[in-house]
Design a protein around this motif. Structure first.
Motif, short mmCIF file in Angstrom:
data_model
loop_
_atom_site.label_atom_id
_atom_site.label_comp_id
_atom_site.label_asym_id
_atom_site.label_seq_id
_atom_site.Cartn_x
_atom_site.Cartn_y
_atom_site.Cartn_z
N LEU A 2 0.81 -1.21 0.00
CA LEU A 2 0.00 0.00 0.00
C LEU A 2 0.85 1.27 0.00
N GLY A 3 2.14 1.11 -0.23
CA GLY A 3 3.03 2.27 -0.22
C GLY A 3 3.38 2.66 1.20
N GLU A 4 4.22 3.65 1.31
CA GLU A 4 4.70 4.08 2.61
C GLU A 4 3.88 5.28 3.11
N ALA A 5 3.50 5.23 4.38
CA ALA A 5 2.75 6.34 4.98
C ALA A 5 3.70 7.50 5.24
N ASP A 6 3.24 8.72 4.97
CA ASP A 6 4.07 9.88 5.28
C ASP A 6 3.85 10.28 6.75
N ASP A 7 4.64 11.22 7.23
CA ASP A 7 4.58 11.62 8.63
C ASP A 7 3.22 12.18 9.02
N ASP A 8 2.58 12.94 8.13
CA ASP A 8 1.26 13.51 8.44
C ASP A 8 0.23 12.40 8.67
N GLU A 9 0.26 11.38 7.83
CA GLU A 9 -0.68 10.27 8.00
C GLU A 9 -0.42 9.55 9.31
N LEU A 10 0.84 9.28 9.60
CA LEU A 10 1.18 8.59 10.85
C LEU A 10 0.77 9.40 12.07
N ASP A 11 0.99 10.71 12.03
CA ASP A 11 0.58 11.57 13.14
C ASP A 11 -0.93 11.56 13.33
#
Length: 99
Positions: A58-67
């Motif tokens: 599913l691709g890599e989550a960016d920092d905004d998504e993780l936060d």
């Protein structure tokens, strides 16, 4: 065109999408509302899914998504915002409302 399989639980529905398609394309492949999409920009949390298989697909989550996932209490790395994912390989997800 290479197709990738997305299995959506709890319905068990299998959707085939072209490689690198955004998961929002699921809406056009079924008459059912399999994943509840809201804002489509990663800021409402309506489309949280638990990834059961194929997390890297599913691709890599960016920092905004993780936060944002952390703000929603979805920590531990098994959750994603479906609107932020692209299907790069086969995956199985469960809609968070059903977790």
């Amino acid at each position: 065109m290479t197709l990738k399989k997305l299995v959506i639980l709890p319905s068990g529905t299998e959707i085939l999408l072209p490689a690198d398609s955004p998961l929002t394309e699921v809406e056009y492949e079924s008459t059912q509302r399999l994943i509840p999409f809201g804002c489509r920009s990663g800021s409402c949390g309506a489309c949280v899914v638990e990834v059961l298989e194929g997390f890297a697909s599913l691709g890599e989550a960016d920092d905004d998504e993780l936060d944002f996932l952390e703000d929603l209490g979805r920590t531990g790395g098994g959750h994603r915002l479906a609107c932020q994912c692209r299907l790069r390989g086969d995956a199985t997800v469960r809609v968070a409302d059903d977790i």
